[in-house]
Scaffold this motif. Structure first.
Motif, short mmCIF file in Angstrom:
data_model
loop_
_atom_site.label_atom_id
_atom_site.label_comp_id
_atom_site.label_asym_id
_atom_site.label_seq_id
_atom_site.Cartn_x
_atom_site.Cartn_y
_atom_site.Cartn_z
N GLU A 125 0.85 -1.19 0.00
CA GLU A 125 0.00 0.00 0.00
C GLU A 125 0.88 1.24 0.00
N PRO A 126 1.42 1.60 -1.17
CA PRO A 126 2.35 2.73 -1.24
C PRO A 126 1.72 4.04 -0.78
N PHE A 127 2.49 4.79 0.01
CA PHE A 127 2.15 6.15 0.42
C PHE A 127 0.90 6.24 1.29
N ALA A 128 0.46 5.11 1.83
CA ALA A 128 -0.73 5.12 2.69
C ALA A 128 -0.38 5.44 4.14
N GLY A 129 0.90 5.30 4.50
CA GLY A 129 1.31 5.54 5.88
C GLY A 129 2.16 6.78 6.04
N ASP A 130 3.05 6.73 7.02
CA ASP A 130 3.90 7.88 7.33
C ASP A 130 5.22 7.81 6.55
N ALA A 131 5.77 8.98 6.27
CA ALA A 131 7.11 9.08 5.72
C ALA A 131 8.12 8.99 6.86
N SER A 132 9.42 9.05 6.55
CA SER A 132 10.45 8.92 7.57
C SER A 132 10.44 10.07 8.58
N ASP A 133 9.77 11.17 8.24
CA ASP A 133 9.68 12.29 9.18
C ASP A 133 8.53 12.13 10.16
N GLY A 134 7.82 11.00 10.07
CA GLY A 134 6.72 10.74 10.98
C GLY A 134 5.40 11.36 10.57
N VAL A 135 5.40 12.03 9.41
CA VAL A 135 4.19 12.69 8.90
C VAL A 135 3.63 11.86 7.76
N PRO A 136 2.30 11.72 7.66
CA PRO A 136 1.73 10.94 6.55
C PRO A 136 2.19 11.50 5.20
N PHE A 137 2.43 10.59 4.24
CA PHE A 137 2.76 11.05 2.89
C PHE A 137 1.62 11.93 2.36
N GLY A 138 0.40 11.50 2.58
CA GLY A 138 -0.75 12.27 2.09
C GLY A 138 -1.20 11.73 0.75
N ASP A 139 -2.49 11.40 0.65
CA ASP A 139 -3.01 10.88 -0.60
C ASP A 139 -3.78 11.96 -1.34
N GLY A 140 -4.51 11.57 -2.36
CA GLY A 140 -5.19 12.54 -3.22
C GLY A 140 -6.31 13.31 -2.57
N LEU A 141 -6.76 12.85 -1.39
CA LEU A 141 -7.86 13.53 -0.73
C LEU A 141 -7.39 14.55 0.29
N GLN A 142 -6.08 14.63 0.50
CA GLN A 142 -5.55 15.54 1.52
C GLN A 142 -4.86 16.71 0.83
N GLN A 143 -5.12 17.92 1.32
CA GLN A 143 -4.51 19.13 0.75
C GLN A 143 -3.51 19.72 1.74
#
Length: 343
Positions: A325-343
């Motif tokens: 599930e690519p980009f569905a979780g957090d990046a290495s900075d602890g913040v979510p990558f963010g999907d198409g529904l997040q601005q």
């Protein structure tokens, strides 16, 4: 000014060719702006790469630009054009309802959007696939084909020249031009500095005829050469240089790319009227920053705001693309990558 530059360059402008092994730079081959240039250049490409990739890296280092066919499969390219058109439609609808959201989607305020040319900032997961619960939508599949280890484009971005696995993700966008868009003046995206800072890929999602706009490049102008200095001086010196300089324009088939060092002089050509063969052109764009460059870049990230200045690397993106599930979780900075529904 752009039309004057076109007239000066026109007699020495040719279609860009793929690099050819064993060819030294010559008057005949230099017409291709990458066709056989730079074979003698020394480069440390990092991990073991194919002969073709090594040649492309040498060309990119010596000429600042290289034509790279087939970075996307035809089916993926077709899916991407449909996805980007859907994202464009969603974005236009969204800013009609809330103009304040324009910068998050187009990188400019709503009242200055150019109806004929501009960027559409893309999410890592397109909104349609997120809504459908599909973790492997068109954008994810395109990123896999472009960035994974062993892919044509991935090996270029993953080289020492471009920054390797620590290269910072910098642009994810679609470049849009419509029929009637005028030619750009010759320009660079980032000023000269000794260590190249940004490397960009323009990827065709559908066939791009010259009448719909191409990109013309002046090979070798990423370096501090007499030609580059003449351009910086302007006036007569620039005009004389342009009248003599051999340049190369892109004519891309779906899935093909041109990769360039963003110090290189270039310009988008005119997208002609519909009656003359013009029409919508959409290019999928990926850019990575070489962290070894410490000078001014002069180019702000073309990313959705929630992705900017987070230091997300090529290596990190590859790990995500290998996951179920690519980009569905957090990046290495602890913040979510963010999907198409997040601005």
């Amino acid at each position: 000014m752009a039309d004057d530059e076109r007239d000066l360059l026109e007699q020495n402008t040719y279609p860009m060719l793929e690099p050819v092994p064993g060819k030294k730079k010559s008057k005949a081959r230099s017409a291709g702006g990458g066709g056989g240039f730079g074979v003698g250049a020394k480069i440390a490409p990092g991990p073991v790469v194919s002969t073709a990739t090594k040649l492309r890296l040498e060309t990119l280092q010596s000429e600042g630009v290289c034509y790279v066919p087939g970075v996307l499969g035809k089916d993926t390219a077709a899916d991407m054009i449909e996805t980007v058109q859907g994202e464009l439609s969603r974005a236009m609808k969204a800013i009609k309802e809330d103009p304040a959201g324009s910068v998050a989607r187009f990188n400019v305020p709503a009242d200055v959007i150019d109806p004929l040319r501009g960027y559409l900032l893309l999410p890592l997961r397109d909104e349609g696939s997120v809504e459908a619960g599909d973790p492997n939508g068109a954008t994810v599949r395109a990123l896999r084909e472009c960035l994974s280890t062993g892919t044509v484009l991935g090996d270029l971005f993953g080289s020492d020249l471009c920054g390797g696995g620590d290269a910072e993700w910098y642009d994810l966008t679609a470049l849009r031009t419509e029929a009637g868009a005028t030619r750009q003046p010759i320009h660079y995206d980032t000023p000269y500095q000794k260590v190249p800072g940004l490397f960009c890929a323009f990827i065709a999602m559908s066939d791009v005829e010259y009448s719909k706009g191409a990109t013309v490049f002046l090979p070798g102008t990423h370096k501090n050469t007499a030609e580059r200095r003449a351009f910086e001086e302007g006036g007569e010196a620039k005009d004389v240089m342009l009248s003599k300089k051999r340049s190369a324009h892109t004519v891309l088939k779906a899935g093909d790319a041109v990769v360039f060092d963003m110090r290189t002089l270039h310009a988008g050509t005119a997208n002609l009227a519909l009656s003359e063969g013009g029409g919508q052109r959409l290019l999928f764009i990926l850019t990575f920053r070489n962290r070894k460059a410490t000078g001014t870049l002069g180019h702000a990230p073309n990313l959705r705001p929630s992705y900017r200045h987070r230091g997300i690397t090529l290596g990190e993106m590859r790990e995500e693309l290998d996951s179920p599930e690519p980009f569905a979780g957090d990046a290495s900075d602890g913040v979510p990558f963010g999907d198409g529904l997040q601005q």
